[in-house]
Write a protein that holds these residues in place. Structure first.
Motif, PDB file in Angstrom:
ATOM      1  N   LEU A   1      -9.933  26.118  30.571  1.00 54.92           N
ATOM      2  CA  LEU A   1      -9.717  26.099  29.122  1.00 54.92           C
ATOM      3  C   LEU A   1      -8.357  26.699  28.767  1.00 54.92           C
ATOM      4  N   ALA A   2      -7.970  27.757  29.487  1.00 58.18           N
ATOM      5  CA  ALA A   2      -6.650  28.352  29.254  1.00 58.18           C
ATOM      6  C   ALA A   2      -5.547  27.358  29.593  1.00 58.18           C
ATOM      7  N   VAL A   3      -5.696  26.642  30.700  1.00 52.70           N
ATOM      8  CA  VAL A   3      -4.715  25.624  31.086  1.00 52.70           C
ATOM      9  C   VAL A   3      -4.664  24.511  30.040  1.00 52.70           C
ATOM     10  N   LEU A   4      -5.830  24.110  29.548  1.00 48.77           N
ATOM     11  CA  LEU A   4      -5.875  23.088  28.501  1.00 48.77           C
ATOM     12  C   LEU A   4      -5.148  23.575  27.247  1.00 48.77           C
ATOM     13  N   GLY A   5      -5.395  24.841  26.877  1.00 47.97           N
ATOM     14  CA  GLY A   5      -4.710  25.404  25.718  1.00 47.97           C
ATOM     15  C   GLY A   5      -3.211  25.428  25.892  1.00 47.97           C
ATOM     16  N   LEU A   6      -2.751  25.758  27.099  1.00 49.59           N
ATOM     17  CA  LEU A   6      -1.319  25.745  27.388  1.00 49.59           C
ATOM     18  C   LEU A   6      -0.730  24.357  27.181  1.00 49.59           C
ATOM     19  N   GLY A   7      -1.430  23.359  27.703  1.00 45.42           N
ATOM     20  CA  GLY A   7      -0.927  21.998  27.605  1.00 45.42           C
ATOM     21  C   GLY A   7      -0.945  21.437  26.192  1.00 45.42           C
ATOM     22  N   LEU A   8      -1.913  21.887  25.392  1.00 42.35           N
ATOM     23  CA  LEU A   8      -2.025  21.365  24.032  1.00 42.35           C
ATOM     24  C   LEU A   8      -1.008  21.999  23.083  1.00 42.35           C
ATOM     25  N   MET A   9      -0.707  23.301  23.281  1.00 43.80           N
ATOM     26  CA  MET A   9       0.156  23.992  22.306  1.00 43.80           C
ATOM     27  C   MET A   9       1.506  24.431  22.877  1.00 43.80           C
ATOM     28  N   PRO A  10       1.607  25.532  23.647  1.00 44.96           N
ATOM     29  CA  PRO A  10       2.938  25.983  24.069  1.00 44.96           C
ATOM     30  C   PRO A  10       3.709  24.963  24.897  1.00 44.96           C
ATOM     31  N   VAL A  11       3.012  24.151  25.680  1.00 45.65           N
ATOM     32  CA  VAL A  11       3.691  23.165  26.514  1.00 45.65           C
ATOM     33  C   VAL A  11       3.513  21.754  25.951  1.00 45.65           C
ATOM     34  N   GLY A  12       2.738  21.604  24.898  1.00 46.72           N
ATOM     35  CA  GLY A  12       2.516  20.288  24.322  1.00 46.72           C
ATOM     36  C   GLY A  12       3.130  20.158  22.944  1.00 46.72           C
ATOM     37  N   ALA A  13       2.346  20.454  21.926  1.00 50.21           N
ATOM     38  CA  ALA A  13       2.788  20.263  20.543  1.00 50.21           C
ATOM     39  C   ALA A  13       4.077  21.008  20.225  1.00 50.21           C
ATOM     40  N   ALA A  14       4.300  22.143  20.873  1.00 46.61           N
ATOM     41  CA  ALA A  14       5.480  22.956  20.558  1.00 46.61           C
ATOM     42  C   ALA A  14       6.779  22.187  20.782  1.00 46.61           C
ATOM     43  N   PHE A  15       6.860  21.402  21.837  1.00 53.08           N
ATOM     44  CA  PHE A  15       8.106  20.695  22.122  1.00 53.08           C
ATOM     45  C   PHE A  15       8.367  19.585  21.108  1.00 53.08           C
ATOM     46  N   TYR A  16       7.316  18.971  20.589  1.00 48.37           N
ATOM     47  CA  TYR A  16       7.479  17.947  19.554  1.00 48.37           C
ATOM     48  C   TYR A  16       7.939  18.601  18.249  1.00 48.37           C
ATOM     49  N   ALA A  17       7.336  19.745  17.915  1.00 45.56           N
ATOM     50  CA  ALA A  17       7.728  20.464  16.701  1.00 45.56           C
ATOM     51  C   ALA A  17       9.169  20.960  16.814  1.00 45.56           C
ATOM     52  N   TRP A  18       9.552  21.447  17.985  1.00 45.96           N
ATOM     53  CA  TRP A  18      10.915  21.932  18.188  1.00 45.96           C
ATOM     54  C   TRP A  18      11.924  20.801  18.007  1.00 45.96           C
ATOM     55  N   ASP A  19      11.591  19.621  18.490  1.00 44.78           N
ATOM     56  CA  ASP A  19      12.495  18.477  18.356  1.00 44.78           C
ATOM     57  C   ASP A  19      12.758  18.166  16.886  1.00 44.78           C
ATOM     58  N   ILE A  20      11.712  18.208  16.076  1.00 49.03           N
ATOM     59  CA  ILE A  20      11.890  17.972  14.638  1.00 49.03           C
ATOM     60  C   ILE A  20      12.766  19.057  14.030  1.00 49.03           C
ATOM     61  N   GLY A  21      12.516  20.308  14.405  1.00 43.37           N
ATOM     62  CA  GLY A  21      13.269  21.424  13.848  1.00 43.37           C
ATOM     63  C   GLY A  21      14.750  21.367  14.174  1.00 43.37           C
ATOM     64  N   VAL A  22      15.099  21.129  15.446  1.00 41.42           N
ATOM     65  CA  VAL A  22      16.515  21.163  15.819  1.00 41.42           C
ATOM     66  C   VAL A  22      17.261  19.935  15.317  1.00 41.42           C
ATOM     67  N   LYS A  23      16.559  18.834  15.065  1.00 39.12           N
ATOM     68  CA  LYS A  23      17.233  17.632  14.577  1.00 39.12           C
ATOM     69  C   LYS A  23      17.420  17.631  13.063  1.00 39.12           C
ATOM     70  N   ARG A  24      16.453  18.187  12.342  1.00 37.68           N
ATOM     71  CA  ARG A  24      16.496  18.063  10.878  1.00 37.68           C
ATOM     72  C   ARG A  24      16.465  19.392  10.136  1.00 37.68           C
ATOM     73  N   GLY A  25      16.244  20.492  10.843  1.00 37.88           N
ATOM     74  CA  GLY A  25      16.161  21.792  10.192  1.00 37.88           C
ATOM     75  C   GLY A  25      17.467  22.554  10.245  1.00 37.88           C
ATOM     76  N   ASN A  26      17.418  23.809   9.833  1.00 40.64           N
ATOM     77  CA  ASN A  26      18.575  24.703   9.895  1.00 40.64           C
ATOM     78  C   ASN A  26      18.595  25.341  11.275  1.00 40.64           C
ATOM     79  N   ILE A  27      19.504  24.881  12.117  1.00 37.17           N
ATOM     80  CA  ILE A  27      19.463  25.272  13.528  1.00 37.17           C
ATOM     81  C   ILE A  27      19.895  26.729  13.724  1.00 37.17           C
ATOM     82  N   GLN A  28      20.749  27.253  12.830  1.00 36.32           N
ATOM     83  CA  GLN A  28      21.116  28.670  12.958  1.00 36.32           C
ATOM     84  C   GLN A  28      19.915  29.570  12.682  1.00 36.32           C
TER      85      GLN A  28
END
Length: 297
Positions: free
Chosen positions: A209-236
């Motif tokens: 379950l811990a591995v699943l949680g890692l894959g779903l959030m810190p190693v999963g959804a987080a990278f998609y959210a980061w991509d949106i942030g660095v492309k369209r947000g305030n990068i500083q």
């Protein structure tokens, strides 16, 4: 821009769960854990494709985007694991965690961006808070014997900051492309595991379950959210606010009973929160710019 910045910061919040979930995953070796969790992260992207608008298939993805994405995700983890194998964890982690400061400073080179004093000072305050968190109030001892490990940690910082900054230069590339970056990272991590590690799988339902949680959030959804942030947000602001990750991680560990609260944590909280607030002081006050840059189109 404010909405995209908040989405990007949600990635930082999810990365704060990394230490707790990694600890709960047992003794799975790093590259195998990376292979499993990035496979789950690939699944996150495939599921998201079912509910998100379809990307324009007629638009070709520039070859350099593939290089940037795979080097960012896989390269960071490869060199980070290598750094930890060849240098003390505290010093290696601090060197690797120079990437938020490099993002803030490097953003001055991006088209349409302007680096202000509050961005730099905010990032430095965040770095100071991170030093308190990682060193636990103790000192640092950089030893020449570990020069190779320190160099690998520095490569980590350069790779992730470069990935974040260069991704901003391709705002038209859909975030769904991160799915394939995760898939490539999973395959390359598996190859490294087979070449360098002994296989140890999670033991029991709680570790899985811990591995699943890692894959779903810190190693999963987080990278998609980061991509949106660095492309369209305030990068500083994102760069400076990223120093909140080790603080939030520590607070999560305290809440879980794994770590103890202390004045050091309080001081780090003041430094990191103050630095992020300083970096973001004008974000919600200024009027939206008209066609400021292609990254915000």
């Amino acid at each position: 821009m404010a909405r995209a910045t908040l989405i990007g910061f949600s990635a930082v919040a999810m990365w704060a769960l990394l230490a707790l979930l990694t600890d709960a995953s047992g003794k799975v070796p790093p590259f195998l854990l990376s292979a499993i969790t990035f496979s789950i992260g690939t699944g996150v992207g495939l599921v998201a494709r079912l509910v998100m608008p379809a990307a324009d298939k007629s638009r070709k993805i520039p070859p350099q985007v593939w290089l940037i994405g795979i080097a960012g995700l896989f390269g960071y983890h490869f060199f980070y694991f290598t750094a930890l194998r060849n240098a003390p964890a505290v010093e290696a982690s601090l060197i690797a965690y120079l990437w938020p400061l490099l993002i803030v400073l490097g953003s001055a080179l991006m088209p349409g961006e302007r680096l202000a004093w509050n961005h730099v000072v905010g990032a430095l305050l965040g770095l100071a808070g991170t030093v308190l968190i990682v060193t636990k109030g103790g000192g640092l001892a950089f030893d020449a014997r570990y020069a190779f490990g320190y160099a690998m940690a520095a490569v980590c910082a350069v790779l992730w900051s470069s990935y974040s900054l260069l991704s901003r230069r391709f705002p038209s590339v859909p975030t769904s492309i991160v799915t394939w970056f995760c898939a490539a990272t999973a395959v390359l991590s598996l190859a490294c595991h087979l070449a360098l590690e002994q296989t140890v799988l999670p033991d029991g339902a709680s570790q899985w379950l811990a591995v699943l949680g890692l894959g779903l959030m810190p190693v999963g959804a987080a990278f998609y959210a980061w991509d949106i942030g660095v492309k369209r947000g305030n990068i500083q602001v994102l760069g400076a606010a990223s120093y909140a990750a080790p603080l939030l991680s520590t607070l999560v560990l305290i809440a879980a009973g794994v770590a103890e609260p202390s004045l050091r944590i309080l001081a780090a909280c003041v430094l990191i929160t103050g630095g992020a607030a300083l970096a973001a002081k004008s974000l919600f006050l200024r009027k939206p710019a008209v066609a400021r840059s292609g990254a915000e189109a």
